[in-house]
Write a protein that holds these residues in place. Structure first.
Motif, mmCIF file in Angstrom:
data_model
loop_
_atom_site.group_PDB
_atom_site.id
_atom_site.type_symbol
_atom_site.label_atom_id
_atom_site.label_comp_id
_atom_site.label_asym_id
_atom_site.label_seq_id
_atom_site.Cartn_x
_atom_site.Cartn_y
_atom_site.Cartn_z
ATOM 1 N N ASP A 266 0.847 -1.194 0.000
ATOM 2 C CA ASP A 266 0.000 0.000 0.000
ATOM 3 C C ASP A 266 0.882 1.244 0.000
ATOM 4 N N LEU A 267 0.240 2.402 -0.107
ATOM 5 C CA LEU A 267 0.961 3.671 -0.183
ATOM 6 C C LEU A 267 0.899 4.436 1.124
ATOM 7 N N GLY A 268 0.566 3.746 2.192
ATOM 8 C CA GLY A 268 0.486 4.404 3.485
ATOM 9 C C GLY A 268 1.855 4.636 4.096
ATOM 10 N N THR A 269 1.847 5.232 5.314
ATOM 11 C CA THR A 269 3.080 5.488 6.055
ATOM 12 C C THR A 269 2.913 4.929 7.461
ATOM 13 N N PRO A 270 3.701 3.920 7.877
ATOM 14 C CA PRO A 270 4.666 3.207 7.016
ATOM 15 C C PRO A 270 3.938 2.273 6.054
ATOM 16 N N ARG A 271 4.610 1.934 4.979
ATOM 17 C CA ARG A 271 3.991 1.068 3.980
ATOM 18 C C ARG A 271 3.929 -0.372 4.488
ATOM 19 N N LEU A 272 2.778 -0.974 4.245
ATOM 20 C CA LEU A 272 2.601 -2.377 4.595
ATOM 21 C C LEU A 272 2.529 -3.191 3.319
ATOM 22 N N LYS A 273 3.044 -4.399 3.381
ATOM 23 C CA LYS A 273 3.026 -5.233 2.186
ATOM 24 C C LYS A 273 2.688 -6.676 2.546
ATOM 25 N N THR A 274 2.179 -7.363 1.547
ATOM 26 C CA THR A 274 1.860 -8.784 1.673
ATOM 27 C C THR A 274 2.511 -9.509 0.512
ATOM 28 N N GLU A 275 3.149 -10.631 0.779
ATOM 29 C CA GLU A 275 3.820 -11.402 -0.259
ATOM 30 C C GLU A 275 3.158 -12.770 -0.390
ATOM 31 N N HIS A 276 3.029 -13.195 -1.635
ATOM 32 C CA HIS A 276 2.461 -14.516 -1.923
ATOM 33 C C HIS A 276 3.418 -15.239 -2.865
ATOM 34 N N ASN A 277 3.882 -16.403 -2.480
ATOM 35 C CA ASN A 277 4.869 -17.156 -3.255
ATOM 36 C C ASN A 277 4.205 -18.318 -3.981
ATOM 37 N N ILE A 278 4.545 -18.456 -5.256
ATOM 38 C CA ILE A 278 4.093 -19.612 -6.034
ATOM 39 C C ILE A 278 5.289 -20.186 -6.791
ATOM 40 N N THR A 279 5.213 -21.461 -7.130
ATOM 41 C CA THR A 279 6.249 -22.138 -7.901
ATOM 42 C C THR A 279 5.660 -22.569 -9.237
ATOM 43 N N VAL A 280 6.314 -22.133 -10.322
ATOM 44 C CA VAL A 280 5.870 -22.465 -11.673
ATOM 45 C C VAL A 280 6.933 -23.344 -12.317
ATOM 46 N N LEU A 281 6.537 -24.535 -12.769
ATOM 47 C CA LEU A 281 7.453 -25.465 -13.425
ATOM 48 C C LEU A 281 7.331 -25.321 -14.940
ATOM 49 N N VAL A 282 8.471 -25.536 -15.651
ATOM 50 C CA VAL A 282 8.514 -25.457 -17.111
ATOM 51 C C VAL A 282 8.848 -26.845 -17.646
ATOM 52 N N SER A 283 7.970 -27.391 -18.493
ATOM 53 C CA SER A 283 8.215 -28.705 -19.103
ATOM 54 C C SER A 283 9.036 -28.553 -20.373
ATOM 55 N N ASP A 284 9.779 -29.616 -20.744
ATOM 56 C CA ASP A 284 10.810 -29.544 -21.791
ATOM 57 C C ASP A 284 10.274 -29.937 -23.169
ATOM 58 N N VAL A 285 10.815 -29.244 -24.216
ATOM 59 C CA VAL A 285 10.665 -29.644 -25.617
ATOM 60 C C VAL A 285 12.031 -29.484 -26.274
ATOM 61 N N ASN A 286 12.183 -30.036 -27.474
ATOM 62 C CA ASN A 286 13.469 -29.952 -28.185
ATOM 63 C C ASN A 286 13.573 -28.596 -28.871
ATOM 64 N N ASP A 287 14.255 -27.667 -28.235
ATOM 65 C CA ASP A 287 14.296 -26.314 -28.774
ATOM 66 C C ASP A 287 15.687 -25.690 -28.744
ATOM 67 N N ASN A 288 16.722 -26.495 -28.540
ATOM 68 C CA ASN A 288 18.073 -25.934 -28.468
ATOM 69 C C ASN A 288 18.948 -26.519 -29.565
ATOM 70 N N ALA A 289 19.474 -25.659 -30.393
ATOM 71 C CA ALA A 289 20.435 -26.081 -31.406
ATOM 72 C C ALA A 289 21.802 -26.274 -30.754
#
Length: 795
Positions: free
Chosen positions: A425-448
């Motif tokens: 938020d934009l208050g004084t003092p500023r308060l914040k909330t954090e949310h963590n997520i994990t995103v996985l990437v699956s493989d394809v043949n894309d590297n020469a």
């Protein structure tokens, strides 16, 4: 919040369509519904499809669902009929308190595409509460001298209902002394005042009692009663007065309990007990009595319960100061609660998609909603993710956000992302909330395949043996299995004249390069080509790199002497006066070497001499100089053999022969200035005769040489660029002395020769060599700066 089962699958299918069709900004539409409180669960509220102009089938196909701002599941949607039903019994007083109208806000989330529909549910009050007096008995002490029309405050009744169902009127038992007058306080609440109609007489009647009845406006109306006791007191003719009729105070919502809010002050002109004041709250609501407390003696108002700006923003309190005689004064205190940043932002997750195939276009990963219960700047919020990840936040309506990929992901670069969504938020003092997520990437043949270098430089010394291993190229492939197996090949050269197939070959499995034949530095100093690498994936990917082969020079060329000439012509004789000083420059041996680098660095050495010790050769520049004074005993003719050797390994060398003639009576060669000619013409006559004789002999010799050179020049197939000397007088025209190519040199050397006329001495002089173009720049410069004939004898 994550959904499970069929709901999760349906949301993922919706997100997949978002990727294929593109997510558009939802348009918010509003529908209003009205319901009475206290209806049973499952009661019909309204038809959502008809209200919003939608088809019932569309609600089901688009997975419509009702979402509450406060996550309260008060409504349920029948997608088969489009009906909105109550999921629980609603109590208007519990939901909204005294707020009127009581409106609840919900959103209908539609998918394919995403759309948010705003609906409002107004809960209407029913008359289910009766007015209640907090005090069942009220005691009023009224002086007997109170004037007619005097007004006395009575406690008001509390009714939890609102609108027409709230307290509407007050009545008392019929009597001759008083009647009820209804007033409205700053909170729009009605309260009763007792008005004196007939003068009181303490001696006649000391106390009066009657029933005060509060009636609401419901149908049928409800009522509540309280006993009012009026005690007539003796004369007290001055009422208390406050120093301010209106107090206004601001207090932060995070103020500590027990802190002083404000102090009210009143005074009374009476004396004795009639001037003793007591401060109390008048017609205060239950919230005021729970939150504040007033000191009856000092008038200090203190805080007794925590404040919450988000619940109540301000309080209006009527303060009554009552003296010992029962008279009172009143003042109003308005307490404004100031918001502080005491609520951190909140995040509510609707859906998450993981894993994500790499190279997939922009994909919706997460849908969530944020909010902050504070107001003003304290309630303004900013949502962000780290900048170093390929994800971006996009805002929708009603503080809904989507987390999307900004570009296709690469599993080989990063197979997993731990993303922190930060809401501040934009208050004084500023308060914040954090949310963590994990995103996985699956493989394809894309590297020469990737070469370890974009270009390779390899060195081969000339005269190498065939099939020599000259170097290797290598690649890496970040894929695995057959996608990482690489085959190497030579690509067609860009230069069509380069016989690449006969120069090098490559091992297709390991990238080793081999020279197929012996290389010659003088014929081919460098060449380049491209190498390709292809993996075995489907489809196959490939890359290429540049290979540059540099041929290193070997010492396979011997030095070649440019001067003195070694072409079998008449030997050149150098004339040296016997009066020459030690270190006198006789001539200079000039040689070149077809190799490069240190293989072309030449050194000079006197190999043989008719009289050792008389002449010396400088090792670095080939200058032949006298080593001592000449004497009459020294022979007139001398033969010198000079060795020219390069700096290669092993070194190569060449020799040249010099003929030196010692002459009596000659001075060091010089070039006379025009103004010295008359003085030299008056020289000693004997010297003049000798000079003329020697000049005649030398002229005949030079004429023969020039005739020989002219014949050779006529035989040459190409014209040579020759500089000429201007000879205004004298018998000798300009000529060129030609040195044919010998050994490994591919060009001939030409020297410009002329005889000057019009001077007092008729000097004969070699002017300068004509430098072949094939010589290295350093060699050409050395020959130009140190011409080999500069020390010939001058007549």
């Amino acid at each position: 919040m994550e959904n499970g089962g069929a709901g999760t699958l349906q949301i993922r299918q919706v997100l997949l369509f978002f990727v294929l069709l593109g997510m558009s900004q939802a348009v918010s539409e509003t529908g209003s519904f009205l319901v009475m409180e206290e209806l049973q669960s499952g009661s019909f509220v309204g038809n959502l499809a008809k209200t919003l102009g939608l088809e019932v089938s569309e609600l089901s196909s688009r997975g419509a669902q009702v979402v509450s701002n406060d996550n309260k599941e008060c409504l349920q949607l029948d997608t088969n009929t489009g009906d909105l039903l109550l999921s629980e019994m609603l109590d208007r007083e519990e939901l909204c308190g005294s707020k009127e109208p009581c409106v609840l806000y919900f959103q209908v989330l539609m998918k394919n595409p995403t759309q948010f529909l705003q609906i409002e549910l107004q809960v209407r009050d029913i008359n289910d509460h009766s007015p209640v007096f907090l005090e069942k008995e009220m005691l009023l002490e009224i002086p007997e001298n109170s004037p007619l029309g005097a007004v006395f405050l009575l406690e008001s009744a509390k009714d939890l209902d609102v609108g027409i169902n709230a307290v509407k009127s007050y009545t008392i038992n019929p009597n001759s002394h008083f009647h009820i007058k209804i007033r409205v306080n700053p909170d729009n609440r009605k309260y009763p005042e007792l008005v004196l109609d007939k003068a009181l007489d303490y001696e006649e009647r000391r106390e009066l009692s009657f029933i005060l009845t509060a009636l609401d406006g419901g149908s049928p109306p409800r009522s509540g009663t309280a006993l009012v006791r009026v005690v007539v007191v003796d004369i007290n003719d001055n009422s208390p007065e406050f120093e301010q009729a209106f107090y206004e105070v601001k207090i932060p919502e995070n103020s500590t309990l027990g802190s002083l809010v404000v102090t009210v002050l009143a005074w009374d002109l009476d004396s004795g007990t009639n001037s003793e004041l007591s401060y109390t709250f008048s017609h205060a609501s239950e919230d005021i009595r729970k939150t504040f407390e007033i000191n009856q003696k000092s008038g200090d108002i203190t805080l007794t319960a925590p404040l919450d700006f988000e619940t109540i923003e301000s309080y209006s309190i009527i303060i009554q100061a009552t003296d010992g005689g029962g008279l009172f004064g009143k003042s109003t205190v308005r307490i404004q609660v100031m918001d502080v940043n005491d609520n951190a932002p909140e995040i509510t997750v609707s859906s998450i998609t993981s894993p994500i195939p790499e190279n997939t276009p922009e994909t919706v990963v997460m849908v969530f909603r944020i909010r902050d219960r504070d107001s003003g700047d304290n309630g303004k919020i900013v949502c962000s993710v780290p900048e170093d990840i390929p994800f971006v936040l996009k805002s929708s309506v009603n503080n809904y956000y989507t987390l999307e990929t900004v570009r296709p992901l690469d599993r080989e670069s990063r197979a997993e992302y731990n993303i922190t969504i930060t809401v501040t938020d934009l208050g004084t003092p500023r308060l914040k909330t954090e949310h963590n997520i994990t995103v996985l990437v699956s493989d394809v043949n894309d590297n020469a395949p990737a070469f370890t270098q974009t270009s390779y430089t390899m060195f081969v010394r000339e005269n190498n043996s065939p099939a020599l291993h000259i170097g290797s190229v290598s690649t890496t492939d970040r894929d695995s299995g057959t996608n990482a197996q690489v085959t190497y090949s030579l690509l067609p050269p860009q230069d069509p004249h380069l016989p690449l197939a006969s120069l090098v070959s490559i091992n297709t499995d390991n990238g080793h390069l081999f020279a197929l034949r012996s290389l010659d530095y003088e014929a081919l100093q460098a060449f380049e080509f491209r190498v390709g690498a292809t993996d075995r994936g489907s489809p196959a990917l490939s890359s290429e790199a540049l290979v540059r082969v540099l041929v290193l020079d070997a010492n396979d060329n011997s030095p070649f002497v440019l001067y003195p000439l070694q072409n079998g012509s008449a030997p050149c004789t150098e004339l040296v006066p016997r009066a020459a000083e030690p270190g006198y420059l006789v001539t200079k041996v000039v040689a070149v070497d077809g190799d490069s680098g240190q293989n072309s660095w030449l050194s000079y050495q006197l190999l043989k001499a008719t009289e050792p010790g008389l002449f010396g050769v400088w090792a670095h520049n080939g200058e032949v100089r006298t080593a001592r004074l000449l004497s009459e005993r020294d022979a007139a003719k001398h033969r010198l053999v000079v060795l020219v050797k390069d700096n290669g390994e092993p070194p190569r060398s060449a020799t040249t022969t010099l003929h030196v003639l010692l002459v009596d009576g000659f001075s060091q060669p010089y070039l006379p200035l025009p103004e010295t000619a008359p003085a030299q013409a008056q020289a000693d006559s004997l010297t003049v005769y000798l000079v003329v004789s020697l000049a005649s002999v030398s002229s005949l010799f030079l004429l023969s040489v020039l005739v020989f050179v002219a014949v050779r020049l006529c035989r040459r197939s190409r014209a040579a660029s020759v500089g000429r000397c201007s000879v205004p007088e004298g018998p000798f025209p300009g000529h060129l002395v030609d040195v044919n190519s010998t050994g490994t040199l591919s060009q001939s050397y030409q020297y410009e020769v002329c005889v000057t006329g019009g001077s007092g001495t008729n000097e004969f002089k070699f002017l300068k060599p004509i430098i072949p173009n094939f010589l290295p720049h350093s060699t050409r410069r050395e020959v130009e700066e140190n011409p080999p004939f500069q020390n010939n004898l001058v007549f």
